[in-house]
Write an enzyme that holds these catalytic residues in place. Structure first.
Site, PDB file in Angstrom:
ATOM      1  N   GLY A 241       0.806  -1.212   0.000  1.00 14.90           N
ATOM      2  CA  GLY A 241       0.000   0.000   0.000  1.00 14.90           C
ATOM      3  C   GLY A 241       0.839   1.261   0.000  1.00 14.90           C
TER       4      GLY A 241
ATOM      5  CG  HIS B 143       3.258   0.693  -5.304  1.00 13.59           C
ATOM      6  ND1 HIS B 143       3.380   1.803  -4.494  1.00 13.59           N
ATOM      7  CD2 HIS B 143       3.873  -0.315  -4.637  1.00 13.59           C
ATOM      8  CE1 HIS B 143       4.026   1.464  -3.385  1.00 13.59           C
ATOM      9  NE2 HIS B 143       4.343   0.199  -3.445  1.00 13.59           N
TER      10      HIS B 143
ATOM     11  CD  GLU C 164      14.791  -4.270 -13.263  1.00 18.94           C
ATOM     12  OE1 GLU C 164      15.290  -3.125 -13.369  1.00 18.94           O
ATOM     13  OE2 GLU C 164      14.811  -5.110 -14.173  1.00 18.94           O
TER      14      GLU C 164
END
Ligand code: AMP
Length: 291
Positions: free
Chosen positions: A41, A47, A158
């Protein structure tokens, strides 16, 4: 079907394994390819780049939101880790994700929970050394999430390079059929890697923070130009401290795939670093290829 109410866009939220599996089963039975994006979150554009990449490959995208207590040490930031589920759901709805799976701790670790997934070797050194038990917590929760969702593909950043290597290994070793994909790091304009923990930085610390990436970039250029490894790593460490970081946990050159330590640049490699600004630890890493 389950009772999940649609939220922004067509995003639905479910909180149980049964609801998650029911959704995924229906999609896969209809011939749709399902992608999974595990997160804790406090969502940012890093994200959302995982979501976008999943959407390129897959028909449906499931995002998981779980702040995993098992991957935090006793003196770490579990209690103060940023949490804002409705803001996260709004971002995912706007991004066109299909499902948010947000289990609570009791759903993930019920009474009698007794299993730990431990990956050896890859977890030696770097984050594994600074954060004892961290990767066992990560490996355990990721193995659970992959098993719970049964997705075709799963996407990891990554940005957390050692973590990505650990997850690839565990999926391979445990015969988990979900394909694991690594997604390049998303950065601010000044080079700072996006991270939920950047929210902890004061204005002054935020100005210093891009020096971590700059230190790595300078070292990567020097190594690619043939500079000696150890003196280059030492110089990077000194530059990061000189810029105002309070401590450098490590700056290392590792094999890009096995994460074996490298004392010479003879194969595709990764420079990885972690450094502290006050109580906040920042991580970064860059690819370095031999000439
Ligand atoms: P977290 O919520 O920090 O556990 O991160 C969830 C996923 O997002 C992990 O796979 C991270 O590696 C990935 N991630 C975090 N920051 C970035 C970033 N700046 N760019 C790309 N992926 C990221």
């Amino acid at each position: 079907m389950d009772s999940a109410a649609p939220l922004a866009g067509s995003l639905a939220i479910v909180r149980t394994v049964a609801e998650l599996r029911a959704r995924v089963r229906i999609w896969r039975a209809g011939g749709e390819r399902v992608g999974l994006v595990p997160t804790m979150g406090a969502l940012h554009d890093g994200h959302l780049s995982l979501v976008a990449r999943a959407q390129e490959d897959c028909d449906r995208v499931v995002v998981t939101l779980f702040v995993n207590p098992k991957q935090f040490g006793p003196n770490e930031d579990f209690a103060r880790y940023p949490r804002d589920e409705s803001a996260d759901a709004a971002k995912l709805g706007a991004a066109g994700a299909d499902l948010l799976y947000a289990p609570d701790v009791a759903m993930m670790y019920g009474d009698g929970f007794a299993t730990t997934v431990t990956v050896v070797g890859l977890t030696d050194g770097m984050e594994g050394a600074v954060r004892p038990g961290h990767f066992a917590g990560v490996a355990t929760v990721v193995a659970k999430l992959l098993n719970q969702a049964g997705a075709d593909d799963a996407y990891f950043g990554e940005k957390d390079y050692q973590q990505l290597a650990v997850i690839r290994r565990l999926a391979d070793d445990l015969d988990i059929a979900t394909r694991i994909h690594g997604v390049p790091t998303v950065r601010e304009a000044d080079g700072l890697a996006l991270s939920s923990r950047n929210a902890y930085l004061t204005n002054d610390q935020r100005k210093i923070a891009p020096a971590l990436q700059r230190g790595l970039a300078a070292a990567a250029a020097a190594l690619a130009g043939g500079a000696a490894v150890q003196s280059t790593l030492d110089a990077a460490c000194a530059a990061i401290l000189k810029a105002g970081f309070d401590a450098v946990d490590y700056v290392e050159l590792r094999d890009a795939y096995t994460l074996a330590s490298l004392s010479t640049l003879t194969r595709p490699a990764r420079l990885l670093a972690a450094a502290r600004l006050g109580k906040t630890r920042l991580l970064d890493n860059l690819a370095v290829d031999p000439r």
